[in-house]
Design a protein around this motif. Structure first.
Motif, PDB file in Angstrom:
ATOM      1  N   ASP A  39       0.830  -1.207   0.000  1.00 48.40           N
ATOM      2  CA  ASP A  39       0.000   0.000   0.000  1.00 48.40           C
ATOM      3  C   ASP A  39       0.860   1.251   0.000  1.00 48.40           C
ATOM      4  N   VAL A  40       1.985   1.190   0.703  1.00 51.66           N
ATOM      5  CA  VAL A  40       2.883   2.344   0.783  1.00 51.66           C
ATOM      6  C   VAL A  40       3.505   2.625  -0.579  1.00 51.66           C
ATOM      7  N   VAL A  41       3.938   1.589  -1.262  1.00 52.49           N
ATOM      8  CA  VAL A  41       4.531   1.765  -2.594  1.00 52.49           C
ATOM      9  C   VAL A  41       3.481   2.295  -3.572  1.00 52.49           C
ATOM     10  N   ALA A  42       2.255   1.791  -3.481  1.00 50.44           N
ATOM     11  CA  ALA A  42       1.193   2.258  -4.369  1.00 50.44           C
ATOM     12  C   ALA A  42       0.904   3.737  -4.142  1.00 50.44           C
ATOM     13  N   TYR A  43       0.923   4.170  -2.886  1.00 47.98           N
ATOM     14  CA  TYR A  43       0.679   5.588  -2.589  1.00 47.98           C
ATOM     15  C   TYR A  43       1.801   6.461  -3.152  1.00 47.98           C
ATOM     16  N   ALA A  44       3.046   6.017  -3.010  1.00 56.18           N
ATOM     17  CA  ALA A  44       4.163   6.773  -3.570  1.00 56.18           C
ATOM     18  C   ALA A  44       4.042   6.889  -5.082  1.00 56.18           C
ATOM     19  N   ALA A  45       3.624   5.816  -5.730  1.00 60.06           N
ATOM     20  CA  ALA A  45       3.453   5.840  -7.179  1.00 60.06           C
ATOM     21  C   ALA A  45       2.345   6.802  -7.582  1.00 60.06           C
ATOM     22  N   GLU A  46       1.271   6.834  -6.806  1.00 60.51           N
ATOM     23  CA  GLU A  46       0.178   7.765  -7.091  1.00 60.51           C
ATOM     24  C   GLU A  46       0.659   9.201  -7.033  1.00 60.51           C
ATOM     25  N   LEU A  47       1.450   9.542  -6.017  1.00 60.03           N
ATOM     26  CA  LEU A  47       1.973  10.902  -5.899  1.00 60.03           C
ATOM     27  C   LEU A  47       2.908  11.235  -7.057  1.00 60.03           C
ATOM     28  N   ALA A  48       3.687  10.246  -7.478  1.00 57.08           N
ATOM     29  CA  ALA A  48       4.644  10.473  -8.558  1.00 57.08           C
ATOM     30  C   ALA A  48       3.987  10.479  -9.925  1.00 57.08           C
ATOM     31  N   GLY A  49       2.729  10.043  -9.996  1.00 51.78           N
ATOM     32  CA  GLY A  49       2.032  10.011 -11.264  1.00 51.78           C
ATOM     33  C   GLY A  49       2.537   8.939 -12.201  1.00 51.78           C
ATOM     34  N   ILE A  50       3.000   7.822 -11.626  1.00 51.89           N
ATOM     35  CA  ILE A  50       3.489   6.728 -12.452  1.00 51.89           C
ATOM     36  C   ILE A  50       2.761   5.444 -12.047  1.00 51.89           C
ATOM     37  N   ALA A  51       2.786   4.467 -12.926  1.00 50.92           N
ATOM     38  CA  ALA A  51       2.132   3.196 -12.633  1.00 50.92           C
ATOM     39  C   ALA A  51       2.901   2.475 -11.534  1.00 50.92           C
ATOM     40  N   PRO A  52       2.199   1.936 -10.557  1.00 53.13           N
ATOM     41  CA  PRO A  52       2.900   1.201  -9.498  1.00 53.13           C
ATOM     42  C   PRO A  52       3.476  -0.098 -10.040  1.00 53.13           C
ATOM     43  N   PRO A  53       4.537  -0.590  -9.441  1.00 50.89           N
ATOM     44  CA  PRO A  53       5.053  -1.899  -9.851  1.00 50.89           C
ATOM     45  C   PRO A  53       3.987  -2.976  -9.636  1.00 50.89           C
ATOM     46  N   PRO A  54       4.055  -4.037 -10.392  1.00 52.98           N
ATOM     47  CA  PRO A  54       3.068  -5.110 -10.201  1.00 52.98           C
ATOM     48  C   PRO A  54       3.240  -5.765  -8.832  1.00 52.98           C
ATOM     49  N   GLU A  55       2.134  -6.272  -8.301  1.00 49.27           N
ATOM     50  CA  GLU A  55       2.213  -7.002  -7.041  1.00 49.27           C
ATOM     51  C   GLU A  55       2.953  -8.326  -7.246  1.00 49.27           C
ATOM     52  N   VAL A  56       3.790  -8.648  -6.283  1.00 53.02           N
ATOM     53  CA  VAL A  56       4.587  -9.879  -6.332  1.00 53.02           C
ATOM     54  C   VAL A  56       4.335 -10.655  -5.046  1.00 53.02           C
ATOM     55  N   PRO A  57       3.901 -11.885  -5.134  1.00 52.89           N
ATOM     56  CA  PRO A  57       3.750 -12.692  -3.913  1.00 52.89           C
ATOM     57  C   PRO A  57       5.085 -12.809  -3.172  1.00 52.89           C
ATOM     58  N   PHE A  58       5.018 -12.778  -1.870  1.00 59.76           N
ATOM     59  CA  PHE A  58       6.242 -12.817  -1.061  1.00 59.76           C
ATOM     60  C   PHE A  58       7.121 -14.007  -1.424  1.00 59.76           C
ATOM     61  N   ALA A  59       6.519 -15.146  -1.642  1.00 55.38           N
ATOM     62  CA  ALA A  59       7.299 -16.348  -1.932  1.00 55.38           C
ATOM     63  C   ALA A  59       8.096 -16.227  -3.220  1.00 55.38           C
ATOM     64  N   GLU A  60       7.653 -15.346  -4.138  1.00 54.56           N
ATOM     65  CA  GLU A  60       8.322 -15.203  -5.429  1.00 54.56           C
ATOM     66  C   GLU A  60       9.200 -13.956  -5.506  1.00 54.56           C
ATOM     67  N   ALA A  61       9.233 -13.160  -4.436  1.00 57.26           N
ATOM     68  CA  ALA A  61       9.944 -11.880  -4.478  1.00 57.26           C
ATOM     69  C   ALA A  61      11.451 -12.082  -4.496  1.00 57.26           C
ATOM     70  N   ASN A  62      12.115 -11.214  -5.244  1.00 51.99           N
ATOM     71  CA  ASN A  62      13.579 -11.215  -5.307  1.00 51.99           C
ATOM     72  C   ASN A  62      14.107 -10.331  -4.178  1.00 51.99           C
ATOM     73  N   LEU A  63      14.403 -10.937  -3.044  1.00 51.21           N
ATOM     74  CA  LEU A  63      14.833 -10.211  -1.864  1.00 51.21           C
ATOM     75  C   LEU A  63      16.142 -10.789  -1.342  1.00 51.21           C
ATOM     76  N   SER A  64      16.954  -9.921  -0.773  1.00 49.02           N
ATOM     77  CA  SER A  64      18.151 -10.395  -0.090  1.00 49.02           C
ATOM     78  C   SER A  64      17.734 -11.162   1.163  1.00 49.02           C
ATOM     79  N   PRO A  65      18.600 -12.016   1.687  1.00 44.08           N
ATOM     80  CA  PRO A  65      18.259 -12.707   2.938  1.00 44.08           C
ATOM     81  C   PRO A  65      17.907 -11.748   4.067  1.00 44.08           C
ATOM     82  N   MET A  66      18.605 -10.614   4.153  1.00 38.59           N
ATOM     83  CA  MET A  66      18.307  -9.630   5.190  1.00 38.59           C
ATOM     84  C   MET A  66      16.912  -9.054   4.998  1.00 38.59           C
ATOM     85  N   ALA A  67      16.574  -8.628   3.776  1.00 36.14           N
ATOM     86  CA  ALA A  67      15.254  -8.054   3.516  1.00 36.14           C
ATOM     87  C   ALA A  67      14.157  -9.084   3.756  1.00 36.14           C
ATOM     88  N   ARG A  68      14.401 -10.323   3.346  1.00 33.27           N
ATOM     89  CA  ARG A  68      13.396 -11.374   3.535  1.00 33.27           C
ATOM     90  C   ARG A  68      13.145 -11.638   5.020  1.00 33.27           C
TER      91      ARG A  68
END
Length: 294
Positions: free
Chosen positions: A222-251
Motif C-alpha cells: 500500500d505504501v509503494v502504491a501511494y508513492a506511485a500515485e503521488l509520482a504520477g506513475i504506474a505502481p510496480p506489479p504485485e509480487v507474492p512474497f514467496a516469489e519476491a527477489n529479496l536479499s536474505p536480510m530483507a526477507r
C-alpha cells in the motif's frame, strides 16, 4: 551542553542538523578515515573520530569525557556491544554525562502475529541480530542503574526520510510491491526520531523505554502504491512474497508481524508526530523529490 555520538549515521546526523544550536561541542565516531575527513571538512563544526570497534581513540575518549549527552546508534555485533566493550569505563567515568540515548529497534519484539505491542510486551527476538539488541539494551540499562546516568532506550520502527524512502526507491526503479497476506510494518520519519530525542533530552527519565513508531502500521504494498500515485506513475506489479527477489536480510524482516503502539512516546514525552502515517511523510518528501519532474 556538549554532545557525543557513537555512530554519526542517518538518524543521528538528522538530529544534529535540526538541533545543532542547542550544543556547544558536537563530536562523534564514524567507521572510516574518509568519512571522518568528510565530516570534519563540512560546515557545522562536528568533530569526527574513526571507531569501528576495538580500541577507542584517545581523542575520542577526551571528547567523551566532556560530554553532557550521549547518543549510541551503533548496532551490536556477534561479539556483543562494541561501544560498551571499548568505552564502558570512559562512559561510566564521564563526570558531566547525565543523558544517554540508546537507539534500538522494534525488532526486539519478534513476531506477535500482527497483534499490538507496547513497551511491556514480551521480547521474542528470533534472529541473531535482534537477540543481540535485547542483550545490548539490558547492558545499557544496567550501566545506567550502576552509574546513576539517565539511560533511555528508543526502539525505532522502519526509518525513512530524505533520500531513503519508498518514493526514492520508486524513482530509482528499485521498488517492489511485495504482498504477504496480513503483513504490516510500522515506520518512522527521521525528523520524528529527532523530535523524540530532543523531548527526552529535555525530560530525562532513567530506565525509560520508548517505541518510536508511527500511528498506522500498514501493508508495504500500500505504501509503494501511494508513492506511485503521488509520482504520477504506474505502481510496480504485485509480487507474492514467496516469489519476491529479496536479499536474505530483507526477507528476514517479513518473518515478524506486529503493530507497534507509540502511546508512551505521545503521552509521557509529549511528542506530537509531524508525520503520523506514511501518507504525511511521503507527501512531504514528494514536495522535494518530485520537484522539477514532469
Amino acid at each position: 551542553m556538549n554532545l557525543f555520538v557513537f555512530g554519526l549515521g542517518y538518524s543521528a546526523s538528522h538530529f544534529i542538523a535540526r538541533y545543532r544550536e542547542r550544543f556547544g561541542r558536537v563530536s562523534g565516531t564514524v567507521r572510516t578515515a574518509e568519512k571522518a575527513a568528510t565530516v570534519n571538512a563540512a560546515p557545522g563544526e562536528i568533530e569526527a573520530f574513526v571507531f569501528a570497534g576495538g580500541h577507542l581513540p584517545q581523542a575520542a575518549a577526551a571528547a567523551l569525557a566532556e560530554a553532557d549527552a550521549l547518543i549510541v546508534s551503533i548496532a551490536p555485533g556477534p561479539e556483543g556491544d562494541v561501544v560498551l566493550a571499548a568505552g564502558r569505563e570512559a562512559i561510566a567515568g564521564a563526570p558531566r554525562l547525565g543523558w544517554i540515548a540508546y537507539l534500538s529497534t522494534v525488532g526486539v519484539y519478534g513476531d506477535h502475529g500482527g497483534a499490538w505491542v507496547d513497551e511491556s510486551a514480551p521480547l521474542n527476538a528470533s534472529m541473531g541480530r535482534t537477540r543481540q539488541r535485547v542483550l545490548a539494551e539490558e547492558a545499557w540499562l544496567a550501566l545506567g542503574g550502576k552509574t546513576g546516568k539517565a539511560v533511555q532506550i528508543f526502539r525505532l520502527a522502519g526509518i525513512y526520510g530524505p533520500g531513503r524512502s519508498p518514493l526514492a526507491k520508486l524513482l530509482r526503479g528499485e521498488a517492489q510491491r511485495i504482498v504477504k497476506p496480513g503483513q504490516v510494518f510500522n515506520r518512522i520519519h527521521v525528523e520524528d526520531i529527532a523530535a523524540a530525542l530532543a523531548a527526552s533530552l529535555a525530560r530525562p527519565s532513567p530506565g525509560a523505554i520508548y517505541n518510536v513508531a508511527d500511528d498506522e502500521p500498514a501493508p508495504p504494498q500500500d505504501v509503494v502504491a501511494y508513492a506511485a500515485e503521488l509520482a504520477g506513475i504506474a505502481p510496480p506489479p504485485e509480487v507474492p512474497f514467496a516469489e519476491a527477489n529479496l536479499s536474505p536480510m530483507a526477507r528476514s524482516f517479513y518473518a515478524d508481524n506486529r503493530r507497534v503502539c507509540n502511546r508512551r512516546l505521545r503521552e509521557e514525552l509529549g511528542v506530537s508526530l509531524a508525520y503520523p502515517t506514511y501518507r504525511e511523510g511521503i507527501a512531504a518528501l514528494a514536495q522535494v523529490e518530485l520537484a522539477g519532474r514532469p
